[in-house]
Design an enzyme around this catalytic site. Structure first.
Site, PDB file in Angstrom:
ATOM      1  N   ARG A   1     -21.344  51.662  12.074  1.00 62.99           N
ATOM      2  CA  ARG A   1     -22.735  51.998  12.387  1.00 62.99           C
ATOM      3  C   ARG A   1     -22.979  53.512  12.334  1.00 62.99           C
ATOM      4  NH1 ARG A   1     -23.410  47.381  17.061  1.00 62.99           N
ATOM      5  NH2 ARG A   1     -24.501  45.818  15.802  1.00 62.99           N
TER       6      ARG A   1
ATOM      7  N   HIS B   1     -23.486  42.730  12.504  1.00 65.46           N
ATOM      8  CA  HIS B   1     -23.449  42.007  13.775  1.00 65.46           C
ATOM      9  C   HIS B   1     -22.003  41.606  14.036  1.00 65.46           C
ATOM     10  CE1 HIS B   1     -23.943  38.860  16.811  1.00 65.46           C
ATOM     11  NE2 HIS B   1     -23.081  38.177  16.092  1.00 65.46           N
TER      12      HIS B   1
ATOM     13  N   THR C   1     -24.488  49.849  19.292  1.00 68.22           N
ATOM     14  CA  THR C   1     -25.688  49.265  18.680  1.00 68.22           C
ATOM     15  C   THR C   1     -26.572  50.333  18.037  1.00 68.22           C
ATOM     16  OG1 THR C   1     -25.655  47.667  20.498  1.00 68.22           O
ATOM     17  CG2 THR C   1     -27.645  47.728  19.150  1.00 68.22           C
TER      18      THR C   1
ATOM     19  N   PHE D   1     -38.084  43.360  21.311  1.00 66.00           N
ATOM     20  CA  PHE D   1     -37.776  43.577  19.898  1.00 66.00           C
ATOM     21  C   PHE D   1     -37.494  42.294  19.133  1.00 66.00           C
ATOM     22  CE2 PHE D   1     -33.742  44.244  22.271  1.00 66.00           C
ATOM     23  CZ  PHE D   1     -32.923  43.310  21.640  1.00 66.00           C
TER      24      PHE D   1
ATOM     25  N   ARG E   1     -15.749  44.850  17.361  1.00 65.62           N
ATOM     26  CA  ARG E   1     -16.771  45.641  18.077  1.00 65.62           C
ATOM     27  C   ARG E   1     -16.418  47.132  18.013  1.00 65.62           C
ATOM     28  NH1 ARG E   1     -21.519  43.011  19.711  1.00 65.62           N
ATOM     29  NH2 ARG E   1     -21.677  44.502  21.428  1.00 65.62           N
TER      30      ARG E   1
ATOM     31  N   LYS F   1     -25.755  42.859   7.560  1.00 70.54           N
ATOM     32  CA  LYS F   1     -27.204  42.672   7.691  1.00 70.54           C
ATOM     33  C   LYS F   1     -27.975  43.120   6.437  1.00 70.54           C
ATOM     34  CE  LYS F   1     -27.184  42.992  12.770  1.00 70.54           C
ATOM     35  NZ  LYS F   1     -27.783  43.643  13.971  1.00 70.54           N
TER      36      LYS F   1
ATOM     37  N   TYR G   1     -30.546  34.186  17.297  1.00 65.82           N
ATOM     38  CA  TYR G   1     -30.844  35.237  18.276  1.00 65.82           C
ATOM     39  C   TYR G   1     -31.626  34.710  19.483  1.00 65.82           C
ATOM     40  CZ  TYR G   1     -29.086  39.135  15.437  1.00 65.82           C
ATOM     41  OH  TYR G   1     -28.282  40.019  14.754  1.00 65.82           O
TER      42      TYR G   1
ATOM     43  N   GLU H   1     -21.076  30.970  17.583  1.00 60.92           N
ATOM     44  CA  GLU H   1     -21.717  31.559  16.401  1.00 60.92           C
ATOM     45  C   GLU H   1     -21.052  31.071  15.109  1.00 60.92           C
ATOM     46  OE1 GLU H   1     -23.319  35.596  18.650  1.00 60.92           O
ATOM     47  OE2 GLU H   1     -21.737  35.792  17.166  1.00 60.92           O
TER      48      GLU H   1
ATOM     49  N   ASN I   1     -28.932  48.088  11.751  1.00 63.07           N
ATOM     50  CA  ASN I   1     -27.648  48.700  12.077  1.00 63.07           C
ATOM     51  C   ASN I   1     -26.462  48.042  11.361  1.00 63.07           C
ATOM     52  OD1 ASN I   1     -27.605  46.369  13.571  1.00 63.07           O
ATOM     53  ND2 ASN I   1     -27.391  47.350  15.564  1.00 63.07           N
TER      54      ASN I   1
HETATM   55  P1  RTP Z   1     -25.248  42.498  17.397  1.00 64.44           P
HETATM   56  O1  RTP Z   1     -25.562  41.380  18.373  1.00 64.44           O
HETATM   57  O2  RTP Z   1     -26.157  42.495  16.184  1.00 64.44           O
HETATM   58  O3  RTP Z   1     -23.802  42.573  17.036  1.00 64.44           O
HETATM   59  O4  RTP Z   1     -25.547  43.883  18.088  1.00 64.44           O
HETATM   60  P2  RTP Z   1     -25.283  44.326  19.577  1.00 64.44           P
HETATM   61  O5  RTP Z   1     -24.545  43.267  20.337  1.00 64.44           O
HETATM   62  O6  RTP Z   1     -24.690  45.685  19.477  1.00 64.44           O
HETATM   63  O7  RTP Z   1     -26.764  44.446  20.109  1.00 64.44           O
HETATM   64  P3  RTP Z   1     -27.659  43.380  20.900  1.00 64.44           P
HETATM   65  O8  RTP Z   1     -28.063  44.000  22.191  1.00 64.44           O
HETATM   66  O9  RTP Z   1     -27.000  42.036  20.929  1.00 64.44           O
HETATM   67  O10 RTP Z   1     -28.947  43.326  19.968  1.00 64.44           O
HETATM   68  C1  RTP Z   1     -28.953  42.510  18.814  1.00 64.44           C
HETATM   69  C2  RTP Z   1     -29.587  43.259  17.675  1.00 64.44           C
HETATM   70  O11 RTP Z   1     -30.964  43.488  17.949  1.00 64.44           O
HETATM   71  C3  RTP Z   1     -31.379  44.716  17.358  1.00 64.44           C
HETATM   72  N1  RTP Z   1     -31.899  45.576  18.405  1.00 64.44           N
HETATM   73  N2  RTP Z   1     -33.033  46.224  18.289  1.00 64.44           N
HETATM   74  N3  RTP Z   1     -35.301  47.836  18.757  1.00 64.44           N
HETATM   75  C4  RTP Z   1     -34.368  47.765  19.694  1.00 64.44           C
HETATM   76  O12 RTP Z   1     -34.428  48.357  20.748  1.00 64.44           O
HETATM   77  C5  RTP Z   1     -33.218  46.904  19.428  1.00 64.44           C
HETATM   78  N4  RTP Z   1     -32.195  46.693  20.252  1.00 64.44           N
HETATM   79  C6  RTP Z   1     -31.372  45.855  19.601  1.00 64.44           C
HETATM   80  C7  RTP Z   1     -30.163  45.324  16.673  1.00 64.44           C
HETATM   81  O13 RTP Z   1     -30.174  44.908  15.313  1.00 64.44           O
HETATM   82  C8  RTP Z   1     -29.031  44.679  17.430  1.00 64.44           C
HETATM   83  O14 RTP Z   1     -27.851  44.703  16.675  1.00 64.44           O
HETATM   84 MG    MG Z   2     -25.123  41.205  20.433  1.00 64.72          MG
END
Ligand code: RTP
Ligand code: MG
Length: 140
Positions: A104, A117, A93, A59, A87, A11, A51, A128, A114
């Site tokens: 992370r 992805h 996250t 967010f 993962r 990222k 996304y 994807e 973070n």
């Molecule tokens: P990713 O998709 O990026 O691999 O991350 P993830 O599965 O661990 O998290 P996900 O729930 O899919 O959220 C996607 C990305 O959104 C941002 N995020 N911001 N401000 C917030 O509360 C918040 N929560 C998530 C993060 O960049 C996250 O990786």
């Molecule tokens: Mg995700």
């Protein structure tokens, strides 16, 4: 466990700090192989499309702005159990919850910035990968 592919993004917070090599080292050390890679600056439309699953989340707007704030490195990773393995190496996250030694925990700046992805399931990985790569751009 069969050889699998997953989709990864390094990222903008990581490209800004010039630590893409450090992150790739973590992925390779875990047994994942980079079989496709390109550095791009995502458009707003690409980030929103990628996304789309999060578009109702509070967010979403900030996430899209962050993802287009600088270049990213898009990757296809290959290896045994690649989705789960990636993962695991990424960590949770929120870097505050990420296990010690994960990408992370060591590199992320915040829950949003973070650093990486990674696809969350084989089905999403396939979607994807198709969103960003043509078959002939992936060299296993
Ligand atoms: P990713 O998709 O990026 O691999 O991350 P993830 O599965 O661990 O998290 P996900 O729930 O899919 O959220 C996607 C990305 O959104 C941002 N995020 N911001 N401000 C917030 O509360 C918040 N929560 C998530 C993060 O960049 C996250 O990786
Ligand atoms: Mg995700």
């Amino acid at each position: 466990m069969a050889v699998q592919r997953t989709f990864s993004i390094i990222k903008p917070d990581a490209t800004r700090r010039n630590i893409t090599g450090k992150i790739i080292d973590r992925l390779e050390s875990a047994g994942l192989r980079v079989v496709a890679q390109k550095r791009v600056h995502l458009t707003k439309e690409q980030a929103e499309g990628f996304y789309a699953v999060h578009k109702e989340r509070p967010f979403f707007g900030e996430l899209v702005s962050f993802m287009i704030s600088g270049p990213v490195v898009l990757q296809v990773l290959e290896g045994e159990d690649a989705v789960a393995k990636n993962r695991e190496v990424m960590g949770a996250t929120n870097p505050k919850d990420a296990a010690p030694g994960t990408i992370r925990a060591d590199f992320a700046e915040s829950i949003e910035a973070n650093s990486v992805h990674g696809s969350d399931a084989p089905e999403t990985a396939a979607e994807e990968i198709k969103f960003f790569f043509k078959d002939e751009e992936i060299v296993g």
